[in-house]
Design a protein around this motif. Sequence first.
Motif: not given
Length: 624
Positions: A75-85, A139-144, A488-495
């Motif tokens: 994968s060329t993607g990443t998981l971005r942290p989302c502290k507010e959620e 390109d599965n990431l682009k598709n997503y 608790g839980f840490k939220v990450f979003k694929l990007d």
Amino acid sequence: MENLEIKKLDGLSMDVVAENKKKLMELFPEVFTEEGIILDKLKTVFGEYVEDKDDYYNFTWNGKERALRLSQAQSTGTLRPCKEESKNWDTTQNLYIEGDNLEVLMLLRKSYHGKIKIIYIDPPYNTGKDFVYKDSYKDNLKNYLELTKQVDEEGNKWSTNSDQNGRYHTDWLNMMYARLRIARELLNKNGSIFISIDDNEVSNLKKICDEIFGEDNFVANLVWEKKFAPQNDAKWFSENHDHILCYAKSKDYLDIKLLPRTDEMNNRYKNYDNDPRGLWTSDNLLRKDEQKSGLYTITTPNGSKYDPPSGRSWRVSQEKYNEMVLDNRIWFGSEGGNVPRIKRFLSEVQDGVKSQTIWKFGDVGHNQEASQELRKLFSGESYFDTPKPVRLIERICYLSTEEGDLILDFFSGSATAAHSVLSLNSKDCKKRKFIMVQIPEKVEKIRTLSDGAFSNICDIGKERIRRAGDKLLEENKDKEGIENLDIGFKVFKLDSSNIKKWDANNQSLEDYLSYMVDNFVEGRNEEDVLYEIMLKYGIDLTAPIESRSIAGKNVYSIGFGALFVCLDMEITIDVVEGIVAYKDELEPARTSIIFRDNGFKDSTVKTNALQILRTNDIEEVMSI
């Protein structure tokens, strides 16, 4: 007492061929069939793709080879942290990840390789109405990103997999095959996977699981009674069950715990003769076949005589029987004249019972109970047609996990698995952790609450975990140790990656100069990049991170000094020497350092920095 046999040494040296085959089977069970090793498939596993030519027992479909390649892609993607959620970001060990689960699994495979104790998934059943992921090999990431409208403003509607589709089973198999292949890599050696499914695809699911995990690692087909009443409008039979297929990473290491004994089981034990060994129940002294050692006449205390019926015999020899009589382990009834029976003491039975393969709704809940659980949390709305009850997944976790174990669900849905982990932890005060993965699929019923709107399944899942955790704390507020429950839980979003990708063929000189000045994507911050480094470097996303200012620059210590990161644009010798002092303070067994690719002021500073680091036993220095 059970007779123990001494194994006979055969006098042969180690069977190297058998050992090598065993190791290969553990690594790549999919290359084995009844006829032996499929060499072409072994080549495919190593990236050498060949045409299928030979005839052998094999389960195949259109697109299988492509799905296999997809499971091996990077994968060329990443998981971005989302502290507010998130909830309790700084302390929690739990994760909630939004994104296409195939891409997410690719990103997790390095940080979580061999670290997951159990995987539970409730994938689409392929009934013709549910959503089936449409992967893109190119390109599965682009598709997503297009499907989630992060790129394409027009968007593309996620489609159901209609049974009128000519690739009805094929599309579903391609979706499952790639994901399960990566899932196996994430399991530790004593791990296992549990997959909910119905009759529609259970046969196909078992075939691909036999290939991926190995037929020898099939553990059980658990049958869950999901309905408590017949469906009278059913065409033929009223279906009231689902399947849960269970496979081990390796049966040699699998440990399934016993279920606790119930009061009903223990109530069968009495103490009719006031035996000092406590409660007991009686068991049949007869065996079902005839053994010569068990053919003798028993005389009871009151003189009655008993012989075994024709074709049967006593369970023990006469010598053993006499010993048991002397030890008061034979019961002849209160009058001393009944057919003899063996006394089984409660204190001597195993502390629990083996789980059976049929799970009744009275023990683990049903679909309606699951809907009611959601309605209680969401003011009367359940959102899902067939959610799973908390008790069902709680039992799976109880049987298969212990303190600190990690549970993964990459078809999270309503986040029942997370709720179940929290519920079980609240009962036994253990610290199991979860990773939930869910694509942000749109929901038909959008309801606005005081704290926001639910526009997709992820919104509902995250809110459920928040509310379930608070509810469990309130319900158990008087319980000792409940304050340690991690809700608790840490939220990450694929990007897409935080790092710009330079393309010399399609970018201008101006773009190149801009890239040389700043190679981070616009709008991304250091924390985004930091977590991408952790993923690509293979570090747990919940590893402790400490930030310290050294010579005016931010320096991050990850995992108590296992990795230092400085992403500043002007790194000086003072910064480098400060990092060395930071390392000496933490005393990690081994450390690495990552700098920004264009972070050094000039080549001289860079050369001197590397010399200082090597002098201080820091050999692994990288840039991003």
